[in-house]
Design a protein around this motif. Sequence first.
Motif, PDB file in Angstrom:
ATOM      1  N   LYS A  44       0.827  -1.208   0.000  1.00  0.00           N
ATOM      2  CA  LYS A  44       0.000   0.000   0.000  1.00  0.00           C
ATOM      3  C   LYS A  44       0.859   1.254   0.000  1.00  0.00           C
ATOM      4  O   LYS A  44       0.585   2.215  -0.729  1.00  0.00           O
ATOM      5  N   ALA A  47       2.435   1.667  -3.473  1.00  0.00           N
ATOM      6  CA  ALA A  47       1.460   2.146  -4.454  1.00  0.00           C
ATOM      7  C   ALA A  47       1.159   3.622  -4.225  1.00  0.00           C
ATOM      8  O   ALA A  47       1.064   4.405  -5.185  1.00  0.00           O
ATOM      9  N   LYS A  48       1.032   4.029  -2.983  1.00  0.00           N
ATOM     10  CA  LYS A  48       0.769   5.434  -2.674  1.00  0.00           C
ATOM     11  C   LYS A  48       1.967   6.296  -3.066  1.00  0.00           C
ATOM     12  O   LYS A  48       1.809   7.382  -3.631  1.00  0.00           O
ATOM     13  N   ASN A  51       1.946   6.580  -6.687  1.00  0.00           N
ATOM     14  CA  ASN A  51       0.668   7.115  -7.162  1.00  0.00           C
ATOM     15  C   ASN A  51       0.061   6.206  -8.229  1.00  0.00           C
ATOM     16  O   ASN A  51      -0.353   6.651  -9.303  1.00  0.00           O
ATOM     17  N   THR A  53      -2.191   2.162  -8.670  1.00  0.00           N
ATOM     18  CA  THR A  53      -3.081   1.231  -7.974  1.00  0.00           C
ATOM     19  C   THR A  53      -2.307  -0.021  -7.572  1.00  0.00           C
ATOM     20  O   THR A  53      -1.208  -0.283  -8.065  1.00  0.00           O
ATOM     21  N   THR A  56      -1.693  -2.215 -10.605  1.00  0.00           N
ATOM     22  CA  THR A  56      -0.539  -1.795 -11.403  1.00  0.00           C
ATOM     23  C   THR A  56       0.755  -2.230 -10.732  1.00  0.00           C
ATOM     24  O   THR A  56       1.676  -2.724 -11.391  1.00  0.00           O
TER      25      THR A  56
END
Length: 91
Positions: A44, A47-48, A51, A53, A56
């Motif tokens: 998480k 991914a953050k 930027n 998902t 991806t």
Amino acid sequence: MKNIYLEGSSEEEFMAKLCQKFREILTEKNETPVIDKVELLSRKETAKFLNITLVTLHNWTKSKLIKPYYKGRRVYYKKCEIVASLTSIES
């Protein structure tokens, strides 16, 4: 190789003086080994950070754009490797 002969000191005295000198040298330098802390990011967090998902991120991991690290069933990514992979893509 040179031979060194010491007279007037016992082996124990010589070893004690030698150890003392080593301690002095080490404390003068006061150098502690530097251990780089590697920042691990969860899926998480990665991914953050990128930027994107989680899907991806999964696809990028499968296509070996980003190298995953496993601890048990958890997946982590090294932040420095993520940044390096981004810079290599831009070049």
